[in-house]
Write a protein that holds these residues in place. Structure first.
Motif, PDB file in Angstrom:
ATOM      1  N   ILE A   1       0.833  -1.202   0.000  1.00 18.05           N
ATOM      2  CA  ILE A   1       0.000   0.000   0.000  1.00 18.05           C
ATOM      3  C   ILE A   1       0.869   1.253   0.000  1.00 18.05           C
ATOM      4  CG2 ILE A   1      -1.683   1.334   1.327  1.00 18.05           C
ATOM      5  CD1 ILE A   1      -2.844  -1.049  -0.147  1.00 18.05           C
ATOM      6  N   ASP A   2       1.960   1.228   0.766  1.00 20.61           N
ATOM      7  CA  ASP A   2       2.859   2.388   0.790  1.00 20.61           C
ATOM      8  C   ASP A   2       3.435   2.662  -0.590  1.00 20.61           C
ATOM      9  OD1 ASP A   2       2.308   2.515   3.445  1.00 20.61           O
ATOM     10  OD2 ASP A   2       4.243   1.730   4.135  1.00 20.61           O
ATOM     11  N   ASN A   3       3.867   1.615  -1.284  1.00 16.41           N
ATOM     12  CA  ASN A   3       4.400   1.787  -2.642  1.00 16.41           C
ATOM     13  C   ASN A   3       3.329   2.279  -3.603  1.00 16.41           C
ATOM     14  OD1 ASN A   3       6.937   0.901  -1.858  1.00 16.41           O
ATOM     15  ND2 ASN A   3       6.538  -1.227  -2.404  1.00 16.41           N
ATOM     16  N   LEU A   4       2.105   1.866  -3.342  1.00 16.68           N
ATOM     17  CA  LEU A   4       0.995   2.196  -4.233  1.00 16.68           C
ATOM     18  C   LEU A   4       0.605   3.664  -4.139  1.00 16.68           C
ATOM     19  CD1 LEU A   4      -1.127   0.798  -6.144  1.00 16.68           C
ATOM     20  CD2 LEU A   4      -2.596   0.624  -4.136  1.00 16.68           C
ATOM     21  N   LEU A   5       0.649   4.217  -2.925  1.00 14.34           N
ATOM     22  CA  LEU A   5       0.025   5.523  -2.706  1.00 14.34           C
ATOM     23  C   LEU A   5       0.986   6.639  -2.298  1.00 14.34           C
ATOM     24  CD1 LEU A   5      -3.213   4.326  -0.862  1.00 14.34           C
ATOM     25  CD2 LEU A   5      -2.944   4.902  -3.276  1.00 14.34           C
ATOM     26  N   ASN A   6       2.238   6.334  -2.037  1.00 10.77           N
ATOM     27  CA  ASN A   6       3.188   7.404  -1.693  1.00 10.77           C
ATOM     28  C   ASN A   6       3.709   8.066  -2.963  1.00 10.77           C
ATOM     29  OD1 ASN A   6       2.970   7.063   1.036  1.00 10.77           O
ATOM     30  ND2 ASN A   6       4.729   5.714   1.233  1.00 10.77           N
ATOM     31  N   ARG A   7       2.968   9.031  -3.458  1.00  9.47           N
ATOM     32  CA  ARG A   7       3.329   9.662  -4.724  1.00  9.47           C
ATOM     33  C   ARG A   7       2.510  10.935  -4.909  1.00  9.47           C
ATOM     34  NH1 ARG A   7       3.930   6.030  -8.103  1.00  9.47           N
ATOM     35  NH2 ARG A   7       3.856   4.290  -6.648  1.00  9.47           N
ATOM     36  N   GLY A   8       2.690  11.555  -6.094  1.00 12.14           N
ATOM     37  CA  GLY A   8       1.925  12.741  -6.438  1.00 12.14           C
ATOM     38  C   GLY A   8       2.586  14.018  -5.959  1.00 12.14           C
ATOM     39  N   GLY A   9       1.934  15.135  -6.188  1.00  9.30           N
ATOM     40  CA  GLY A   9       2.444  16.444  -5.804  1.00  9.30           C
ATOM     41  C   GLY A   9       3.212  17.110  -6.936  1.00  9.30           C
ATOM     42  N   ILE A  10       3.300  18.434  -6.862  1.00  9.45           N
ATOM     43  CA  ILE A  10       4.032  19.185  -7.887  1.00  9.45           C
ATOM     44  C   ILE A  10       5.487  18.738  -7.958  1.00  9.45           C
ATOM     45  CG2 ILE A  10       4.863  21.504  -8.480  1.00  9.45           C
ATOM     46  CD1 ILE A  10       2.249  22.588  -7.247  1.00  9.45           C
ATOM     47  N   VAL A  11       6.080  18.453  -6.784  1.00  8.29           N
ATOM     48  CA  VAL A  11       7.491  18.039  -6.740  1.00  8.29           C
ATOM     49  C   VAL A  11       7.723  16.794  -7.588  1.00  8.29           C
ATOM     50  CG1 VAL A  11       9.296  17.144  -5.230  1.00  8.29           C
ATOM     51  CG2 VAL A  11       7.923  19.081  -4.505  1.00  8.29           C
ATOM     52  N   SER A  12       6.764  15.884  -7.610  1.00  9.94           N
ATOM     53  CA  SER A  12       6.938  14.631  -8.353  1.00  9.94           C
ATOM     54  C   SER A  12       7.026  14.865  -9.857  1.00  9.94           C
ATOM     55  CB  SER A  12       5.768  13.682  -8.059  1.00  9.94           C
ATOM     56  OG  SER A  12       4.563  14.153  -8.643  1.00  9.94           O
ATOM     57  N   MET A  13       6.584  16.022 -10.317  1.00  7.99           N
ATOM     58  CA  MET A  13       6.583  16.318 -11.746  1.00  7.99           C
ATOM     59  C   MET A  13       7.832  17.065 -12.205  1.00  7.99           C
ATOM     60  SD  MET A  13       3.909  15.043 -13.095  1.00  7.99           S
ATOM     61  CE  MET A  13       2.279  14.415 -12.694  1.00  7.99           C
ATOM     62  N   LEU A  14       8.706  17.457 -11.277  1.00  3.67           N
ATOM     63  CA  LEU A  14       9.823  18.320 -11.651  1.00  3.67           C
ATOM     64  C   LEU A  14      10.756  17.667 -12.670  1.00  3.67           C
ATOM     65  CD1 LEU A  14      10.692  20.038  -8.239  1.00  3.67           C
ATOM     66  CD2 LEU A  14       9.249  20.864 -10.114  1.00  3.67           C
ATOM     67  N   GLU A  15      11.073  16.380 -12.480  1.00  4.30           N
ATOM     68  CA  GLU A  15      11.960  15.704 -13.437  1.00  4.30           C
ATOM     69  C   GLU A  15      11.324  15.630 -14.816  1.00  4.30           C
ATOM     70  OE1 GLU A  15      13.499  11.974 -12.272  1.00  4.30           O
ATOM     71  OE2 GLU A  15      14.482  12.715 -10.452  1.00  4.30           O
ATOM     72  N   VAL A  16      10.010  15.338 -14.842  1.00  6.00           N
ATOM     73  CA  VAL A  16       9.315  15.261 -16.123  1.00  6.00           C
ATOM     74  C   VAL A  16       9.239  16.641 -16.761  1.00  6.00           C
ATOM     75  CG1 VAL A  16       7.181  14.587 -17.275  1.00  6.00           C
ATOM     76  CG2 VAL A  16       7.983  13.304 -15.291  1.00  6.00           C
ATOM     77  N   ILE A  17       9.067  17.684 -15.950  1.00  2.97           N
ATOM     78  CA  ILE A  17       9.028  19.056 -16.480  1.00  2.97           C
ATOM     79  C   ILE A  17      10.367  19.422 -17.104  1.00  2.97           C
ATOM     80  CG2 ILE A  17       8.913  21.487 -15.791  1.00  2.97           C
ATOM     81  CD1 ILE A  17       6.729  20.623 -13.770  1.00  2.97           C
ATOM     82  N   VAL A  18      11.469  19.057 -16.438  1.00  4.25           N
ATOM     83  CA  VAL A  18      12.798  19.305 -17.013  1.00  4.25           C
ATOM     84  C   VAL A  18      12.944  18.563 -18.336  1.00  4.25           C
ATOM     85  CG1 VAL A  18      15.275  18.933 -16.689  1.00  4.25           C
ATOM     86  CG2 VAL A  18      13.887  19.776 -14.791  1.00  4.25           C
ATOM     87  N   LEU A  19      12.457  17.320 -18.346  1.00  3.63           N
ATOM     88  CA  LEU A  19      12.510  16.537 -19.584  1.00  3.63           C
ATOM     89  C   LEU A  19      11.733  17.237 -20.700  1.00  3.63           C
ATOM     90  CD1 LEU A  19      12.185  12.711 -19.886  1.00  3.63           C
ATOM     91  CD2 LEU A  19      10.913  14.167 -21.425  1.00  3.63           C
ATOM     92  N   ILE A  20      10.546  17.735 -20.365  1.00  2.12           N
ATOM     93  CA  ILE A  20       9.725  18.422 -21.364  1.00  2.12           C
ATOM     94  C   ILE A  20      10.444  19.656 -21.889  1.00  2.12           C
ATOM     95  CG2 ILE A  20       7.594  19.728 -21.716  1.00  2.12           C
ATOM     96  CD1 ILE A  20       6.257  17.932 -19.711  1.00  2.12           C
ATOM     97  N   ILE A  21      11.025  20.426 -20.977  1.00  2.00           N
ATOM     98  CA  ILE A  21      11.709  21.659 -21.389  1.00  2.00           C
ATOM     99  C   ILE A  21      12.845  21.336 -22.350  1.00  2.00           C
ATOM    100  CG2 ILE A  21      13.194  23.522 -20.552  1.00  2.00           C
ATOM    101  CD1 ILE A  21      11.397  23.626 -18.055  1.00  2.00           C
ATOM    102  N   PHE A  22      13.658  20.328 -22.015  1.00  5.26           N
ATOM    103  CA  PHE A  22      14.759  19.959 -22.914  1.00  5.26           C
ATOM    104  C   PHE A  22      14.237  19.413 -24.245  1.00  5.26           C
ATOM    105  CE2 PHE A  22      17.818  19.260 -19.117  1.00  5.26           C
ATOM    106  CZ  PHE A  22      18.208  20.587 -19.194  1.00  5.26           C
TER     107      PHE A  22
END
Length: 479
Positions: A301-322
């Protein structure tokens, strides 16, 4: 003294494309560096060619900024989606979606159920990554308990996850495709339904039939029951937990702007977490930024639900920018124009222009390593042909998704391929044969192009490109 600007020749274009392959392969497959760095290094390869053909650093900086600016809406959507996932988990929205999905599972129909649950989750959240990381992980665990091959389960999970990634108004790729193709978001989604609906039905039937063949009807349901029990222990599960999801989808269906609508959904998630899940108000609000965190004592359950938030998108945002910077550079120094010019002479009907868009989308995933690059290459390389042939841009946006978004997890070094393999624990080449929705979406897209079905034209001149119209004109001239 500055050189006179010119278009790159075929050798220079080939050099850039070949360098892409080498950089992506070496960085991702050989030395394990992030794909973000591979894209960043690719900037310098393109700039090297740009300098050679007469472009200044300032020119190329403008190209980078223009490319990034074209995708800023997608970046902002990702920020709000990250906030939404965090608060929807905290507010019990995502747990309720998973819980109610699990109630329909039995071993025989598990593969179809996994496909359907991931479809619903991806449509509700708009993210294939989020779906695979939440419902997808649950499905992998349950499938393992049934003794089903993990590659097959992963195929069902990813197929369902990409329904929403391709179709949901919450999806960043859906929004970005509509934006780059200059098509209204809801019109774009309506156009994609002509492809996605038959692809979904056929895929569902295939997973149902496979389930009857592979799975013992009396298989162990203990993992599903344990998951449901754990969800009930830590969340209030009820039908009204789904209200935020229903409201967001309704507002988007009413053509309300995506970013404020998703942000409103994230706010509702925080309110639900405070009102119904007993979270302190500040913690409920903080989940929009830092995501949800739980220590249930149940690792699954911890692996399933410990996620989300703006911070979790930062790596993907950097990827998008590049990735957007890569697309902007390729457009600025004329690489896309050279490829476009080659296709202009060849793609003289709906079938060929559809094929060229699908190939250009796969080209973006293969060479750019990201769905965002594929959307840029598919739309920008081929858009002039649609206008020249009088084909409505809704067809362009639909074909761009058909060649770009759904082919992303097929490429081992793309962001989708790397993510899915990592999260689900199955290599890209192992699950590849079971991406039935993705393959069907590509196949139906091409079928419509070459049979001229559901191809809309913007004027009489464009309509004259239809095979039936051409035949009629030929008969009139000869009579």
């Amino acid at each position: 003294m500055a050189h006179q600007k010119r278009l790159p020749n075929l050798l220079e274009v080939t050099f850039v494309l070949t360098s892409f392959i080498v950089i992506m392969y070496v960085f991702v497959a050989q030395i394990g560096l992030p794909i973000q760095l591979a894209l960043f290094v690719s900037w310098f390869v393109i700039m090297l060619v740009g300098l050679k053909i007469g472009y200044s650093y300032f020119d190329m900086q403008q190209g980078i900024l223009k490319g990034i600016n074209n995708g800023l809406e997608a970046v902002l959507v990702l920020v709000t989606v990250g906030a939404l996932i965090g608060t929807w988990i905290a507010g019990g929205v995502v747990p309720s979606i998973i819980y109610y999905g699990l109630t329909i599972i039995n071993p025989t129909i598990f593969l179809f159920a996994a496909f359907a649950i991931c479809t619903v989750t991806s449509l509700a959240t708009g993210t294939s990554f989020g779906t695979a990381g939440t419902a997808g992980i649950a499905m992998m665990g349950i499938g393992h308990s049934f003794g089903i091959p993990m590659a097959l389960v992963a195929g069902a999970v990813i197929s369902g996850a990409y329904v929403g990634d391709k179709l949901s108004p919450l999806s960043d790729t859906t929004v970005m495709t509509a934006s780059l193709s200059k098509v209204n978001l809801i019109d774009h989604i309506k156009s994609m339904l002509y492809v996605s609906t038959p692809a979904w039905i056929i895929t569902g039937i295939l997973f149902l039939l496979t389930g009857f063949f592979y799975v013992n009807g009396n298989g162990d349901l203990s993992r599903a029951e344990a998951t449901m029990a754990a969800l009930q222990d830590h969340f209030r599960i009820s039908w009204y937990m789904l209200v935020p999801a229903a409201l967001v989808i309704l507002l988007l269906a009413l053509k309300k702007p995506s970013i404020p609508t998703i942000a409103f959904g994230a706010l509702l998630g925080s309110v639900w977490a405070y009102l119904f899940q007993g979270m302190p108000l500040l913690e409920a609000v903080r989940s929009s930024y830092s995501g949800f965190s739980i220590e249930s004592g149940v690792e699954f359950i911890d692996n399933l639900l410990n996620r989300g938030g703006i911070v979790s998108m930062l790596e993907v945002i950097v990827l998008i920018i590049f990735a957007l910077g890569v697309g902007g550079l390729m457009e600025q120094i004329g690489i896309l124009q050279v490829i476009c010019n080659k296709m202009l002479a060849w793609a003289d009907n709906a079938g060929k222009v559809t094929l060229s868009t699908v190939l250009a989308g796969f080209f973006g995933n293969f060479f750019g390593g990201a769905a965002y690059v594929s959307i840029i290459t598919a739309s920008k390389i081929t858009e002039k042909n649609y206008d020249r042939l009088g084909i409505d841009r809704r067809v362009l946006s639909r074909n761009t998704e058909g060649g770009g978004t759904v082919t992303t997890p097929m490429v081992p070094w793309s962001d989708g391929g790397v993510y899915m393999a990592t999260v689900l624990g199955v290599s890209t080449l192992s699950y590849l044969p079971f991406l039935w929705f993705n393959f069907l979406a590509v196949g139906i897209t091409l079928l419509y192009g070459f049979t001229n079905k559901f191809i809309w034209y913007t004027n009489a001149e464009g309509a004259a490109n239809r095979p039936a119209a051409k035949a009629k004109l030929t008969n009139e001239k000869t009579s």
